[in-house]
Design a protein around this motif. Structure first.
Motif, PDB file in Angstrom:
ATOM      1  N   ILE A 139     -80.616 -48.101  26.288  1.00  0.00           N
ATOM      2  CA  ILE A 139     -80.422 -46.640  26.266  1.00  0.00           C
ATOM      3  C   ILE A 139     -79.037 -46.359  26.820  1.00  0.00           C
ATOM      4  O   ILE A 139     -78.724 -46.749  27.947  1.00  0.00           O
ATOM      5  N   GLU A 140     -78.189 -45.730  26.009  1.00  0.00           N
ATOM      6  CA  GLU A 140     -76.805 -45.495  26.407  1.00  0.00           C
ATOM      7  C   GLU A 140     -76.602 -44.032  26.784  1.00  0.00           C
ATOM      8  O   GLU A 140     -76.732 -43.138  25.948  1.00  0.00           O
ATOM      9  N   HIS A 141     -76.306 -43.765  28.043  1.00  0.00           N
ATOM     10  CA  HIS A 141     -76.075 -42.380  28.475  1.00  0.00           C
ATOM     11  C   HIS A 141     -74.607 -41.997  28.251  1.00  0.00           C
ATOM     12  O   HIS A 141     -73.730 -42.868  28.117  1.00  0.00           O
TER      13      HIS A 141
ATOM     14  N   VAL B 144     -74.468 -49.271  30.190  1.00  0.00           N
ATOM     15  CA  VAL B 144     -73.389 -48.520  30.840  1.00  0.00           C
ATOM     16  C   VAL B 144     -72.112 -48.634  30.016  1.00  0.00           C
ATOM     17  O   VAL B 144     -71.506 -49.703  29.931  1.00  0.00           O
ATOM     18  N   ASP B 145     -71.736 -47.522  29.353  1.00  0.00           N
ATOM     19  CA  ASP B 145     -70.438 -47.447  28.671  1.00  0.00           C
ATOM     20  C   ASP B 145     -69.485 -46.842  29.691  1.00  0.00           C
ATOM     21  O   ASP B 145     -69.670 -45.712  30.130  1.00  0.00           O
ATOM     22  N   LEU B 146     -68.455 -47.615  30.087  1.00  0.00           N
ATOM     23  CA  LEU B 146     -67.592 -47.198  31.195  1.00  0.00           C
ATOM     24  C   LEU B 146     -66.953 -45.826  30.957  1.00  0.00           C
ATOM     25  O   LEU B 146     -66.731 -45.076  31.899  1.00  0.00           O
ATOM     26  N   GLY B 147     -66.741 -45.474  29.677  1.00  0.00           N
ATOM     27  CA  GLY B 147     -66.056 -44.212  29.368  1.00  0.00           C
ATOM     28  C   GLY B 147     -66.956 -43.001  29.366  1.00  0.00           C
ATOM     29  O   GLY B 147     -66.497 -41.884  29.112  1.00  0.00           O
ATOM     30  N   HIS B 148     -68.210 -43.192  29.655  1.00  0.00           N
ATOM     31  CA  HIS B 148     -69.187 -42.092  29.532  1.00  0.00           C
ATOM     32  C   HIS B 148     -69.462 -41.394  30.851  1.00  0.00           C
ATOM     33  O   HIS B 148     -70.557 -40.823  31.044  1.00  0.00           O
ATOM     34  N   HIS B 149     -68.497 -41.442  31.764  1.00  0.00           N
ATOM     35  CA  HIS B 149     -68.676 -40.841  33.093  1.00  0.00           C
ATOM     36  C   HIS B 149     -67.494 -39.934  33.400  1.00  0.00           C
ATOM     37  O   HIS B 149     -66.413 -40.104  32.832  1.00  0.00           O
TER      38      HIS B 149
ATOM     39  N   PHE C 281     -73.413 -53.564  28.947  1.00  0.00           N
ATOM     40  CA  PHE C 281     -72.216 -52.735  29.045  1.00  0.00           C
ATOM     41  C   PHE C 281     -71.540 -52.513  27.704  1.00  0.00           C
ATOM     42  O   PHE C 281     -71.606 -53.380  26.821  1.00  0.00           O
ATOM     43  N   HIS C 282     -70.900 -51.383  27.584  1.00  0.00           N
ATOM     44  CA  HIS C 282     -69.855 -51.145  26.589  1.00  0.00           C
ATOM     45  C   HIS C 282     -68.583 -51.020  27.399  1.00  0.00           C
ATOM     46  O   HIS C 282     -68.364 -50.015  28.074  1.00  0.00           O
ATOM     47  N   PHE C 283     -67.814 -52.093  27.415  1.00  0.00           N
ATOM     48  CA  PHE C 283     -66.589 -52.104  28.204  1.00  0.00           C
ATOM     49  C   PHE C 283     -65.447 -51.457  27.421  1.00  0.00           C
ATOM     50  O   PHE C 283     -65.298 -51.641  26.216  1.00  0.00           O
TER      51      PHE C 283
ATOM     52  N   LEU D 275     -67.850 -54.993  24.030  1.00  0.00           N
ATOM     53  CA  LEU D 275     -66.713 -54.083  24.065  1.00  0.00           C
ATOM     54  C   LEU D 275     -67.054 -52.898  23.163  1.00  0.00           C
ATOM     55  O   LEU D 275     -67.794 -53.037  22.196  1.00  0.00           O
ATOM     56  N   ASP D 276     -66.547 -51.720  23.517  1.00  0.00           N
ATOM     57  CA  ASP D 276     -66.694 -50.548  22.640  1.00  0.00           C
ATOM     58  C   ASP D 276     -65.408 -49.754  22.768  1.00  0.00           C
ATOM     59  O   ASP D 276     -65.243 -48.991  23.719  1.00  0.00           O
ATOM     60  N   GLN D 277     -64.490 -50.010  21.871  1.00  0.00           N
ATOM     61  CA  GLN D 277     -63.154 -49.436  21.964  1.00  0.00           C
ATOM     62  C   GLN D 277     -62.719 -48.859  20.623  1.00  0.00           C
ATOM     63  O   GLN D 277     -63.289 -49.188  19.589  1.00  0.00           O
TER      64      GLN D 277
END
Ligand code: LRH
Ligand code: MN
Length: 432
Positions: free
Chosen positions: A220-222, A255-260, A282-284, A328-330
């Protein structure tokens, strides 16, 4: 220009020759430095060589923003060509043996052929990603006002069915996880009932959960905002964790780092999800403002190190149910995606190596003594140590390149793709 195949072992070995002596000297010097700290460099190199991160299939094409997309040369035109580019990244770094697909962007009518094509390239598949944040041509019901949480049960059923399709395709490919990110939410206060929207999410997600094969996980990606600009149904790690705990033991938080929000303490969130035994992966990427999807470690390398510090602490503590999937998610808007993905995978290895060389015993002593300064200094010493020789040695141990970007450029791979893949001129906006 003489082209070479950057995936060819002999080509890589000959390219490494020019760097071998310097690497040997640097590796020895770092080894001596670490030995003084009681750390065996080869142990770290072995651990780094074992680190894997999945490539997002949507990352090997040029990305864009809502304001425009500037297609690069020799872009992959379908999922088969995307895998060929992913194989270049894996051969040169040794760190990216799997690809995370996105449906329907990567839809093909022959997933068995796709699995065989990937196997031929030495690749496998990580989590599948569903997409109910865009309407597809001919789609009966629109996701304009949501998907899994839409007020219309028919739209929810359509979105659930798509996710189950993704599981079926993934099962053919050998994937063992489904990542569910939805953009569902509201742009204005009053537009949606915040509680009922979450209940509709849980009801839809439970139906997807039931369709998971026994050995699968659901991630689940917030995300704080975008495309919804007032309230997002799965807005933060709290909503994600509540959903995972409600759904069952196969549901985890991604945890997608860019989603905060810019100054959120992400490593703290990671520590809490590890405690809850619900850290799925993670989605880094990196970001300075919003969900910028920039290259990992390019803006906040110290934050990335602190995330890996939590992962190493959990590894050393043998934390239960701890098996995070790294992806990775870039979005590569102005660089060659292959170069960005190679350097990003290496920046993750760098953060991992830096976290591995932290002198944990000394740190524990300083913490126990509340020696605040020495605690902070001891942790940071991991980050300030240049571990590049370890990263290069780990690549060589996997048949990779000492200098992947130079080796890739010298092969002329991109130029050759520019000839063999006439580009499709789509200048519209959007991330792919
Ligand atoms: C949403 C997201 C999600 C993907 C998409 C490409 O911002 O991070 O993980 O589905 O990007
Ligand atoms: Mn993501």
């Amino acid at each position: 220009m003489v082209y070479a195949d950057p995936r060819d072992a002999n080509y890589i070995a000959s390219a490494n020759k020019a760097h071998a002596a310097a690497l040997a000297a640097d590796y020895t010097a770092l080894g001596v430095q670490l030995q003084r700290r009681g750390i065996a460099i080869d142990d770290i190199t072995r651990a780094v060589a074992g680190f894997r991160v999945a490539i997002p299939s949507w990352g090997v094409g040029t990305g864009g923003t809502r304001f425009g997309r500037f297609p690069g040369k020799g872009e992959p035109r379908n999922v088969f060509e995307k895998l060929e580019d992913c194989a270049v990244i894996h051969r040169l770094t040794g760190a990216t043996p799997t690809v995370s697909l996105h449906l329907p962007w990567d839809r093909t009518d022959d997933f068995v052929a796709l699995r065989e094509h990937a196997a031929g390239l030495g690749l496998g598949f990580d989590a599948m990603n569903s997409n109910t944040f865009q309407d597809q041509p001919g789609q009966p019901l629109s996701y304009k006002f949501g998907s899994l949480t839409h007020t219309d049960p028919a739209v929810r059923a359509q979105a659930v069915a798509h996710n189950i399709d993704c599981i079926k395709a993934g099962a053919i490919l050998g994937s063992r996880a489904l990542t569910v990110w939805i953009g569902d939410g509201a742009n204005f206060p009053g537009q949606s009932h915040l509680g009922k929207a979450f209940e509709r999410y849980l009801e839809s997600a439970a139906t997807i959960y039931k369709a998971l094969p026994a050995d699968w996980r659901m991630f689940i990606e917030h995300k704080m905002y975008e495309p919804a600009f007032y309230a997002t149904v799965i807005q933060d790690w709290g909503s994600s964790l509540m959903a995972a705990q409600t759904l069952g033991p196969k549901a985890f938080c991604l945890v997608d780092l860019g989603h905060h929000a810019p100054n959120v303490n992400i490593e703290m969130i990671v520590a809490r999800l590890i405690h809850a035994q619900r850290l799925g992966g993670f989605h880094f990427n990196d970001s300075k403002y919003g969900d910028d999807d920039l290259d990992a470690g390019s803006i906040e390398p110290f934050r990335l190190f602190l995330v890996f510090n939590e992962l190493v602490e959990a590894e050393l503590a043998k934390a239960p149910n701890f098996n995070p999937a790294h992806m990775l998610d870039q979005s590569h808007n102005v660089t060659d995606p292959i170069e960005s993905l190679m350097t990003s995978a290496i920046e993750l290895q760098r953060a991992y190596a830096q976290a591995l060389i932290v002198e944990r015993t000394r740190l524990a002593e300083f913490r126990a003594a509340n020696d605040v300064l020495m605690s902070a200094q001891t942790l940071k010493r991991g980050f300030t140590t240049d571990v590049s020789p370890i990263l290069a040695q780990a690549r060589v141990s996997k048949g990779g390149a000492i200098d992947p970007v130079t080796t890739y450029r010298a092969s002329g791979y991109r130029e050759r793709c520019a000839q063999s893949r006439p580009s499709k001129q789509s200048l519209g906006g959007g991330i792919v």
